[in-house]
Scaffold this motif. Structure first.
Motif, PDB file in Angstrom:
ATOM      1  N   SER A 237      18.388 -12.550 -17.675  1.00 19.27           N
ATOM      2  CA  SER A 237      17.394 -12.483 -18.757  1.00 19.27           C
ATOM      3  C   SER A 237      17.166 -11.059 -19.242  1.00 19.27           C
ATOM      4  CB  SER A 237      16.071 -13.086 -18.290  1.00 19.27           C
ATOM      5  OG  SER A 237      15.555 -12.377 -17.164  1.00 19.27           O
ATOM      6  N   TRP A 238      17.564 -10.084 -18.428  1.00 19.13           N
ATOM      7  CA  TRP A 238      17.417  -8.689 -18.835  1.00 19.13           C
ATOM      8  C   TRP A 238      18.273  -8.367 -20.070  1.00 19.13           C
ATOM      9  CZ3 TRP A 238      21.948  -5.959 -18.808  1.00 19.13           C
ATOM     10  CH2 TRP A 238      22.982  -6.477 -18.006  1.00 19.13           C
ATOM     11  N   LEU A 239      19.309  -9.168 -20.296  1.00 17.87           N
ATOM     12  CA  LEU A 239      20.126  -8.959 -21.492  1.00 17.87           C
ATOM     13  C   LEU A 239      19.306  -9.165 -22.758  1.00 17.87           C
ATOM     14  CD1 LEU A 239      23.402 -10.832 -20.423  1.00 17.87           C
ATOM     15  CD2 LEU A 239      23.079  -8.359 -20.624  1.00 17.87           C
ATOM     16  N   ILE A 240      18.299 -10.008 -22.684  1.00 16.95           N
ATOM     17  CA  ILE A 240      17.403 -10.243 -23.812  1.00 16.95           C
ATOM     18  C   ILE A 240      16.244  -9.260 -23.792  1.00 16.95           C
ATOM     19  CG2 ILE A 240      15.898 -11.916 -24.939  1.00 16.95           C
ATOM     20  CD1 ILE A 240      18.805 -12.632 -25.135  1.00 16.95           C
ATOM     21  N   ASP A 241      15.677  -9.026 -22.599  1.00 20.93           N
ATOM     22  CA  ASP A 241      14.513  -8.143 -22.480  1.00 20.93           C
ATOM     23  C   ASP A 241      14.812  -6.737 -22.968  1.00 20.93           C
ATOM     24  OD1 ASP A 241      12.873 -10.120 -21.428  1.00 20.93           O
ATOM     25  OD2 ASP A 241      13.526  -9.735 -19.366  1.00 20.93           O
ATOM     26  N   TYR A 242      16.031  -6.270 -22.738  1.00 14.35           N
ATOM     27  CA  TYR A 242      16.381  -4.895 -23.100  1.00 14.35           C
ATOM     28  C   TYR A 242      17.273  -4.824 -24.339  1.00 14.35           C
ATOM     29  CZ  TYR A 242      14.379  -3.748 -18.590  1.00 14.35           C
ATOM     30  OH  TYR A 242      13.512  -3.612 -17.525  1.00 14.35           O
ATOM     31  N   ASN A 243      17.215  -5.852 -25.146  1.00 12.47           N
ATOM     32  CA  ASN A 243      17.918  -5.863 -26.430  1.00 12.47           C
ATOM     33  C   ASN A 243      16.885  -5.715 -27.545  1.00 12.47           C
ATOM     34  OD1 ASN A 243      19.420  -6.291 -28.725  1.00 12.47           O
ATOM     35  ND2 ASN A 243      20.227  -8.268 -28.107  1.00 12.47           N
ATOM     36  N   PRO A 244      16.755  -4.532 -28.125  1.00 13.12           N
ATOM     37  CA  PRO A 244      15.721  -4.329 -29.164  1.00 13.12           C
ATOM     38  C   PRO A 244      15.917  -5.223 -30.376  1.00 13.12           C
ATOM     39  CG  PRO A 244      17.277  -2.484 -29.128  1.00 13.12           C
ATOM     40  CD  PRO A 244      17.570  -3.322 -27.929  1.00 13.12           C
ATOM     41  N   LEU A 245      17.158  -5.590 -30.667  1.00 15.29           N
ATOM     42  CA  LEU A 245      17.419  -6.445 -31.831  1.00 15.29           C
ATOM     43  C   LEU A 245      16.855  -7.843 -31.616  1.00 15.29           C
ATOM     44  CD1 LEU A 245      21.091  -5.344 -32.546  1.00 15.29           C
ATOM     45  CD2 LEU A 245      19.029  -4.614 -33.734  1.00 15.29           C
ATOM     46  N   ILE A 248      13.257  -7.648 -32.394  1.00 14.81           N
ATOM     47  CA  ILE A 248      13.017  -7.520 -33.834  1.00 14.81           C
ATOM     48  C   ILE A 248      13.134  -8.881 -34.516  1.00 14.81           C
ATOM     49  CG2 ILE A 248      13.952  -6.594 -35.992  1.00 14.81           C
ATOM     50  CD1 ILE A 248      14.553  -4.028 -34.552  1.00 14.81           C
ATOM     51  N   ILE A 249      14.166  -9.637 -34.174  1.00 17.88           N
ATOM     52  CA  ILE A 249      14.356 -10.961 -34.762  1.00 17.88           C
ATOM     53  C   ILE A 249      13.182 -11.874 -34.411  1.00 17.88           C
ATOM     54  CG2 ILE A 249      15.817 -13.011 -34.824  1.00 17.88           C
ATOM     55  CD1 ILE A 249      17.062 -10.646 -36.205  1.00 17.88           C
ATOM     56  N   GLU A 250      12.782 -11.848 -33.143  1.00 19.12           N
ATOM     57  CA  GLU A 250      11.684 -12.709 -32.702  1.00 19.12           C
ATOM     58  C   GLU A 250      10.361 -12.303 -33.355  1.00 19.12           C
ATOM     59  OE1 GLU A 250      10.196 -15.927 -30.265  1.00 19.12           O
ATOM     60  OE2 GLU A 250      12.147 -15.294 -31.045  1.00 19.12           O
ATOM     61  N   ILE A 251      10.113 -11.003 -33.439  1.00 20.90           N
ATOM     62  CA  ILE A 251       8.883 -10.525 -34.081  1.00 20.90           C
ATOM     63  C   ILE A 251       8.884 -10.896 -35.556  1.00 20.90           C
ATOM     64  CG2 ILE A 251       7.571  -8.473 -34.737  1.00 20.90           C
ATOM     65  CD1 ILE A 251       8.588  -7.160 -32.144  1.00 20.90           C
ATOM     66  N   GLY A 252      10.048 -10.796 -36.197  1.00 24.65           N
ATOM     67  CA  GLY A 252      10.150 -11.156 -37.613  1.00 24.65           C
ATOM     68  C   GLY A 252       9.822 -12.618 -37.846  1.00 24.65           C
ATOM     69  N   ARG A 253      10.358 -13.502 -37.005  1.00 24.49           N
ATOM     70  CA  ARG A 253      10.050 -14.934 -37.140  1.00 24.49           C
ATOM     71  C   ARG A 253       8.581 -15.211 -36.825  1.00 24.49           C
ATOM     72  NH1 ARG A 253      15.687 -16.918 -35.409  1.00 24.49           N
ATOM     73  NH2 ARG A 253      15.056 -16.390 -33.307  1.00 24.49           N
ATOM     74  N   PHE A 265       5.268  -5.053 -24.443  1.00 22.04           N
ATOM     75  CA  PHE A 265       6.457  -4.323 -23.984  1.00 22.04           C
ATOM     76  C   PHE A 265       7.561  -4.373 -25.033  1.00 22.04           C
ATOM     77  CE2 PHE A 265      10.729  -4.919 -22.229  1.00 22.04           C
ATOM     78  CZ  PHE A 265      10.946  -3.676 -21.665  1.00 22.04           C
ATOM     79  N   GLY A 266       7.780  -5.560 -25.614  1.00 20.09           N
ATOM     80  CA  GLY A 266       8.832  -5.709 -26.611  1.00 20.09           C
ATOM     81  C   GLY A 266       8.618  -4.823 -27.820  1.00 20.09           C
ATOM     82  N   VAL A 267       7.374  -4.716 -28.276  1.00 21.54           N
ATOM     83  CA  VAL A 267       7.069  -3.890 -29.448  1.00 21.54           C
ATOM     84  C   VAL A 267       7.275  -2.413 -29.137  1.00 21.54           C
ATOM     85  CG1 VAL A 267       5.269  -3.181 -31.063  1.00 21.54           C
ATOM     86  CG2 VAL A 267       5.456  -5.588 -30.386  1.00 21.54           C
ATOM     87  N   LEU A 268       6.693  -1.950 -28.028  1.00 20.34           N
ATOM     88  CA  LEU A 268       6.794  -0.530 -27.665  1.00 20.34           C
ATOM     89  C   LEU A 268       8.239  -0.147 -27.354  1.00 20.34           C
ATOM     90  CD1 LEU A 268       3.624  -0.134 -25.404  1.00 20.34           C
ATOM     91  CD2 LEU A 268       3.907   0.536 -27.801  1.00 20.34           C
TER      92      LEU A 268
END
Length: 296
Positions: A237-245, A248-253, A265-268
């Motif tokens: 799951s760290w592949l997702i946690d440490y992928n800023p893109l 960004i996609i999730e925040i956009g949706r 954490f994701g935003v910062l």
């Protein structure tokens, strides 16, 4: 004779010397060349599809067909649920945001190689070239965003329970972060391409792989669940946690559809990585600019 030479030297308006600062956008000089910047932007927008049959309609066809294929494969066949959000709109929101990053990265990653003839003959701030790509892609993104809004209105009119989040006002900032990452990575790759031409072929392949790891066509929580298995003893799951893109996609949706999860954490982390990648890209780009003409 000496006085004449001294008077001539004092009349020079510009002195072209190698950059001495590692981090230098040289915005003052870029502003002086703003007409050239706009000329490159116009070139990127108009000439790309100038001799095509459909022309700018390709800006619309690509996200629509991509979203349709994702809906058929991932939602209808694979059965991935998007909750109360229509699957096509869910995918279109992710694809629209992702396309801006993809276009920025792929176009800027070939800056030195593609423009070696111009760079070798005429002086202007080299940073103008990748900056023009970022700006021109904003225009393309605006067209695709208009299509997203049109389908959004359609689904609302047909009774779908969707609404934007109050944080939608920060959506332009999100696109800025996407542009920063695309510009920074593009400048890094472009600088490396001057010595390692193979990277040109790897970019398109790498972008496709990165798209599948960036939650473009599925909810981020679902992907994190699939990457963890207690029985088999693995946790990716760290592949997702440490992928800023992915963030960004999730925040956009989340902003557009009010669907998904956003962590502090994701935003910062996304903001920090975006700034860091841009700064590193500028440092490497400025360093390469001094000698790339000898290695390209």
């Amino acid at each position: 004779m000496i006085n004449y030479q001294n008077s001539m030297e004092q009349k020079w308006l510009f002195v072209i010397t190698p950059k001495t600062k590692l981090i230098d956008l040289n915005l003052k000089e870029v502003w002086k060349y703003r007409d050239l910047l706009m000329l490159f932007v116009k070139r990127d927008v108009i000439t790309l599809y100038k001799q095509t049959i459909l022309g700018p309609l390709w800006y619309l066809i690509q996200p629509l067909f991509t979203s349709l294929i994702f809906t058929l494969i991932f939602n209808n066949v694979a059965g991935i649920s998007t909750g109360a959000i229509p699957p096509f709109l869910f995918n279109l929101a992710g694809v629209t945001t992702w396309n801006y990053f993809k276009e920025c990265l792929t176009a800027t990653s070939d800056t030195f190689k593609k423009n070696e003839q111009i760079f070798g003959k005429v002086y202007f701030p080299r940073i103008i070239m990748p900056m023009s790509i970022i700006i021109s892609n904003l225009l393309k993104f605006g067209i695709q965003l208009f299509i997203l809004i049109a389908f959004y209105v359609y689904y609302v009119a047909t009774g779908s329970d969707i609404k934007p989040n109050i944080y939608i006002v920060f959506f332009p900032f999100l696109i800025l972060l996407m542009g920063m990452i695309g510009l920074g990575l593009g400048m890094i790759i472009s600088s490396m391409v001057t010595k390692y031409r193979d990277l040109t072929f790897l970019v398109a392949f790498g972008v496709q792989l990165l798209m599948y790891m960036s939650a473009v066509m599925y909810p981020i929580n679902l992907m994190k669940e699939k990457l963890v298995s207690v029985e088999n003893g693995y946790d990716y799951s760290w592949l997702i946690d440490y992928n800023p893109l992915a963030h960004i996609i999730e925040i956009g949706r989340y902003m557009i559809l009010d669907e998904g999860t956003v962590s502090q954490f994701g935003v910062l982390y996304t903001v920090s990585v975006s700034v860091l990648v841009l700064l590193v890209g500028i440092v490497i780009f400025n360093k390469t600019e001094k000698s790339f003409i000898d290695t390209i």
